[in-house]
Design an enzyme around this catalytic site. Structure first.
Site, short mmCIF file in Angstrom:
data_model
loop_
_atom_site.label_atom_id
_atom_site.label_comp_id
_atom_site.label_asym_id
_atom_site.label_seq_id
_atom_site.Cartn_x
_atom_site.Cartn_y
_atom_site.Cartn_z
N HIS A 14 0.85 -1.19 0.00
CA HIS A 14 0.00 0.00 0.00
C HIS A 14 0.89 1.25 0.00
O HIS A 14 1.83 1.34 0.77
CB HIS A 14 -0.89 -0.02 1.26
N HIS A 18 1.96 11.02 -0.72
CA HIS A 18 1.06 10.61 0.36
C HIS A 18 1.33 11.57 1.51
O HIS A 18 2.26 11.39 2.26
CB HIS A 18 1.32 9.16 0.79
#
Length: 324
Positions: free
Chosen positions: A39, A122
């Site tokens: 992820h 992110h």
């Protein structure tokens, strides 16, 4: 070394587990195998320079706090934005060496960057470019010719049509004959015979008009910060059956601002590592394959820091029991 292995799958070398799978699984579609995934795969190289902006997908409140209280806020952003910790170099890729075969790649152009370079993001942006990371993956695949990776390009941020075309050119130039067309039969035996090692899924309407871009791979995301709640969510989803092709079950936990503020000394890694015993315990009970309730790709955070990949690869033993 390849062949009809009698080893327990847990004992397979993780850097080459696909090539060591028993021949009874060579004709099983990849979307019926249990495959370890990463992820937010490239957050190990987030830009820790405070001049790097917070990505615009973050909540308005965080962006305002970051603007006016950066020295106070940034340490929290870094602690909770990093989801993988392995470094990468041109001679090795620790995530792939650890058994990961699905990479979640979120692509952005950095704001106020007038070059055509693309990055991952992110919370903040990465220091490594997309081109650099794809080249590293290609070099790893050259050294592991019977391993197959799924690269999921998604969450595009700031890309216009021209940058999409540039990214697609970069993908094709890098992987060339390794790219698997979306008409192919997705078994190891077939992919090995044809030399295909890379399946690219692309979360954009452009994918439908390109023969080498597979549609976006669905990602089951529970949006929970407790292992028990995440497991409950996925058990409920399993009751409705699995998608037909590839799909990801993301056992990545998600913290909200409230959780972060009430756990000021913690990091995402602390949260993940404390819950992995429960999460991997649940994973061991799962089964790959075509049946309702089966899982396929299982993705997580800090995958090099636990027995994540061997736990998932070992699930494929259950397919052998069915076929025997």
């Amino acid at each position: 070394m390849s062949g009809c292995s009698e080893l327990s799958l847990r004992e397979l070398p993780m850097e080459s587990w696909m090539s060591h799978l028993p021949c009874a699984l060579w004709d099983t579609p990849l979307y019926h195998l249990a495959i370890p995934g990463s992820h937010n795969a490239v957050t190990y190289c987030l830009d820790m320079n405070d001049r790097s902006p917070v990505d615009p997908m973050q909540p308005d409140m965080l962006q305002k706090l970051d603007k006016y209280m950066k020295p106070l806020i940034r340490p929290f952003v870094y602690k909770w934005a990093i989801t993988q910790v392995c470094s990468s170099s041109s001679t090795e890729n620790p995530q792939l060496d650890c058994g990961v075969r699905y990479c979640d790649l979120r692509i952005a152009q950095r704001p106020n960057d007038h070059s055509t370079d693309l990055y991952f993001y992110h919370g903040v942006y990465t220091t490594l470019t997309v081109e650099t990371v794809l080249t590293e993956i290609k070099e790893w695949l050259d050294a592991h010719p019977k391993e197959v990776v799924l690269l999921s390009f998604s969450h595009f941020l700031g890309l216009n049509q021209e940058l999409h075309v540039r990214l697609l050119t970069n993908i094709r130039d890098t992987f060339a004959s390794k790219l698997c067309p979306k008409t192919e039969v997705l078994t190891l035996r077939n992919l090995w015979a044809l030399g295909y090692q890379v399946i690219v899924s692309y979360e954009h309407s452009i994918s439908s008009s390109h023969g080498d871009l597979w549609p976006h791979i669905p990602y089951w995301w529970a949006n929970k910060c407790k292992a028990e709640a995440l497991i409950e969510e996925f058990e409920a989803r399993k009751q409705h059956g699995r998608p037909g092709g590839f799909f990801v079950t993301g056992i990545n936990l998600t913290e909200d601002l409230k959780y972060i503020c009430t756990h000021p000394t913690e990091s995402l890694k602390d949260l993940v590592m404390s819950t992995y015993p429960a999460l991997l315990g649940w994973v061991r009970e799962q089964t790959p394959g075509p049946r309702a309730g089966s899982l396929n790709i299982i993705a997580g955070d800090f995958i090099t820091e636990s027995h994540f990949a061997p736990t998932i690869v070992t699930l494929n033993e259950k397919l052998l029991k069915w076929s025997s």
